[in-house]
Enzyme design. Structure first.
Site, mmCIF file in Angstrom:
data_model
loop_
_atom_site.group_PDB
_atom_site.id
_atom_site.type_symbol
_atom_site.label_atom_id
_atom_site.label_comp_id
_atom_site.label_asym_id
_atom_site.label_seq_id
_atom_site.Cartn_x
_atom_site.Cartn_y
_atom_site.Cartn_z
ATOM 1 N N HIS A 63 0.757 -1.430 -0.538
ATOM 2 C CA HIS A 63 -0.049 -0.032 -0.046
ATOM 3 C C HIS A 63 0.877 0.868 0.240
ATOM 4 O O HIS A 63 2.031 0.942 0.041
ATOM 5 C CB HIS A 63 -0.885 0.284 1.176
ATOM 6 C CG HIS A 63 -2.256 -1.562 1.691
ATOM 7 N ND1 HIS A 63 -2.396 -1.748 2.584
ATOM 8 C CD2 HIS A 63 -2.043 -1.782 0.548
ATOM 9 C CE1 HIS A 63 -3.270 -2.465 2.816
ATOM 10 N NE2 HIS A 63 -3.284 -3.077 1.323
ATOM 11 N N LYS A 73 6.543 5.954 7.010
ATOM 12 C CA LYS A 73 6.304 4.962 7.724
ATOM 13 C C LYS A 73 7.188 4.843 8.691
ATOM 14 O O LYS A 73 8.467 4.353 7.825
ATOM 15 C CB LYS A 73 5.471 4.062 7.153
ATOM 16 C CG LYS A 73 4.339 4.468 6.563
ATOM 17 C CD LYS A 73 3.416 2.835 5.153
ATOM 18 C CE LYS A 73 2.620 3.318 4.781
ATOM 19 N NZ LYS A 73 2.044 2.509 3.258
ATOM 20 N N TYR A 133 2.615 1.343 14.263
ATOM 21 C CA TYR A 133 3.550 2.261 12.894
ATOM 22 C C TYR A 133 3.150 3.794 12.906
ATOM 23 O O TYR A 133 1.889 4.005 13.309
ATOM 24 C CB TYR A 133 3.625 2.294 11.557
ATOM 25 C CG TYR A 133 1.864 1.365 10.450
ATOM 26 C CD1 TYR A 133 1.086 -0.030 11.328
ATOM 27 C CD2 TYR A 133 1.927 2.033 9.638
ATOM 28 C CE1 TYR A 133 0.728 0.285 11.075
ATOM 29 C CE2 TYR A 133 1.113 1.608 8.893
ATOM 30 C CZ TYR A 133 0.279 0.660 9.619
ATOM 31 O OH TYR A 133 -1.029 0.074 8.632
ATOM 32 N N ASP A 171 -6.709 -6.528 -1.336
ATOM 33 C CA ASP A 171 -5.454 -6.694 -1.227
ATOM 34 C C ASP A 171 -5.116 -8.464 -2.542
ATOM 35 O O ASP A 171 -3.804 -8.105 -3.267
ATOM 36 C CB ASP A 171 -4.612 -6.631 -0.279
ATOM 37 C CG ASP A 171 -4.483 -5.939 0.066
ATOM 38 O OD1 ASP A 171 -3.663 -6.293 1.533
ATOM 39 O OD2 ASP A 171 -4.076 -4.713 -0.182
HETATM 40 C C1 LIG Z 1 -4.882 2.091 7.062
HETATM 41 C C2 LIG Z 1 -5.618 3.115 7.479
HETATM 42 C C3 LIG Z 1 -6.682 2.337 7.458
HETATM 43 N N1 LIG Z 1 -8.665 2.312 8.580
HETATM 44 C C4 LIG Z 1 -9.474 1.512 8.187
HETATM 45 C C5 LIG Z 1 -9.906 1.462 7.189
HETATM 46 C C6 LIG Z 1 -10.592 0.212 7.067
HETATM 47 O O1 LIG Z 1 -12.006 -0.058 7.310
HETATM 48 C C7 LIG Z 1 -9.738 -0.491 7.731
HETATM 49 C C8 LIG Z 1 -8.521 -1.576 7.312
HETATM 50 O O2 LIG Z 1 -7.156 -0.922 6.927
HETATM 51 P P1 LIG Z 1 -7.331 -1.435 5.776
HETATM 52 O O3 LIG Z 1 -7.541 -3.147 4.989
HETATM 53 O O4 LIG Z 1 -6.589 -0.854 3.968
HETATM 54 O O5 LIG Z 1 -5.492 -2.323 6.798
HETATM 55 P P2 LIG Z 1 -4.730 -2.305 6.133
HETATM 56 O O6 LIG Z 1 -4.237 -3.558 4.764
HETATM 57 O O7 LIG Z 1 -3.671 -3.044 7.156
HETATM 58 O O8 LIG Z 1 -3.699 -1.540 5.638
HETATM 59 C C9 LIG Z 1 -2.228 -0.676 6.512
HETATM 60 O O9 LIG Z 1 -2.070 -1.969 5.437
HETATM 61 C C10 LIG Z 1 -0.172 -1.648 4.829
HETATM 62 C C11 LIG Z 1 0.670 -2.548 5.655
HETATM 63 C C12 LIG Z 1 0.502 -0.283 5.409
HETATM 64 O O10 LIG Z 1 1.382 -0.110 5.176
HETATM 65 C C13 LIG Z 1 -0.883 1.294 5.461
HETATM 66 O O11 LIG Z 1 -0.548 1.517 6.584
HETATM 67 C C14 LIG Z 1 -1.949 0.385 5.462
HETATM 68 O O12 LIG Z 1 -2.965 0.365 3.445
HETATM 69 O O13 LIG Z 1 -9.298 0.394 9.085
HETATM 70 C C15 LIG Z 1 -8.202 3.921 9.470
HETATM 71 O O14 LIG Z 1 -9.214 4.320 9.505
HETATM 72 N N2 LIG Z 1 -7.148 4.474 8.729
HETATM 73 C C16 LIG Z 1 -6.237 3.691 8.166
HETATM 74 O O15 LIG Z 1 -4.868 4.508 8.332
#
Ligand SMILES: Cc1cn([C@H]2C[C@H](O)[C@@H](COP(=O)(O)OP(=O)(O)O[C@H]3O[C@H](C)C(=O)[C@H](O)[C@H]3O)O2)c(=O)[nH]c1=O
Length: 185
Positions: A63, A73, A133, A171
């Site tokens: 991401h 980050k 992070y 993803d």
């Molecule tokens: C990233 C983020 C997500 N969210 C909410 C949105 C979704 O409802 C839920 C899960 O989000 P997501 O599926 O995008 O989470 P990850 O797959 O862990 O995403 C992260 O994973 C990789 C490792 C990264 O480097 C990024 O920081 C980030 O994209 O959290 C938020 O409310 N705030 C945020 O900053």
């Protein structure tokens, strides 16, 4: 002085904070802005994130947020272990498309600094991996983009197969590098 290691891509750094152990356990200053500045790293973090991944072989990424909401980050692991990966997606960079992969764990206490202009992701190496992070940009869902974690052109040696990886639906749908729009010149 901050223990900062450069990697194959100079802008991506591995930082190893000191951990002071004693009979009670340990204490560690995991972030100190003055020490970072002494080491030439001037970043203003505005948001802390925390994720828990229950299963081994969970992949989150790759991401990044595009300008003007790009994020630097600083990633660390407080339980378990991950293989943390940063891919250079700056079109004009001599290391465009190249990556750094580093094991971060509660045991090795290492942190990875991933600058804006890189796609970031990880694969868990243990159950219940907890990743904390700091980021320099607030969450901007409309500027939140991805790169296919298993794009063969990236040459990332993930510790999980595409069949076995545990992924979010999102993803599973990111473009490969060859199809990625230019977000970073
Ligand atoms: C990233 C983020 C997500 N969210 C909410 C949105 C979704 O409802 C839920 C899960 O989000 P997501 O599926 O995008 O989470 P990850 O797959 O862990 O995403 C992260 O994973 C990789 C490792 C990264 O480097 C990024 O920081 C980030 O994209 O959290 C938020 O409310 N705030 C945020 O900053």
């Amino acid at each position: 002085m901050l223990d900062v290691e450069t990697t194959a891509i100079p802008e991506v750094k591995v930082i190893r904070p000191k951990r002071f152990g004693d009979h009670r356990g340990f204490f560690s200053e995991v972030y100190n802005q003055a020490r970072f500045r002494e080491a030439g790293i001037t970043l203003d973090f505005v948001q802390d994130n925390h994720s828990l991944s229950a299963e081994v072989g969970t992949v989150r990424g790759l991401h990044f947020q595009s300008p003007p909401f790009a994020q630097d980050k600083l990633i660390r692991v407080v339980r378990g272990a991950i293989l943390d990966v940063a891919v250079d997606i700056r079109r004009s960079s001599p290391t465009y498309g190249r990556h750094v992969a580093v094991e971060l764990s509660a045991e090795n206490w290492a942190q990875m600094l991933v600058p804006a202009g890189f796609a970031h992701g990880f694969c868990t190496l243990t159950p219940d991996a907890e990743v904390l992070y700091k980021v320099t940009g607030l969450y901007a869902p409309d500027h939140d983009h991805g790169l296919a974690w298993d794009d063969p052109a990236l040459g990332i040696n993930w510790p999980v197969s595409a069949e076995a990886a545990i992924l979010s639906d999102k993803d599973r749908r990111h473009p490969v590098l060859a199809d990625l729009p230019t977000y970073f010149a």
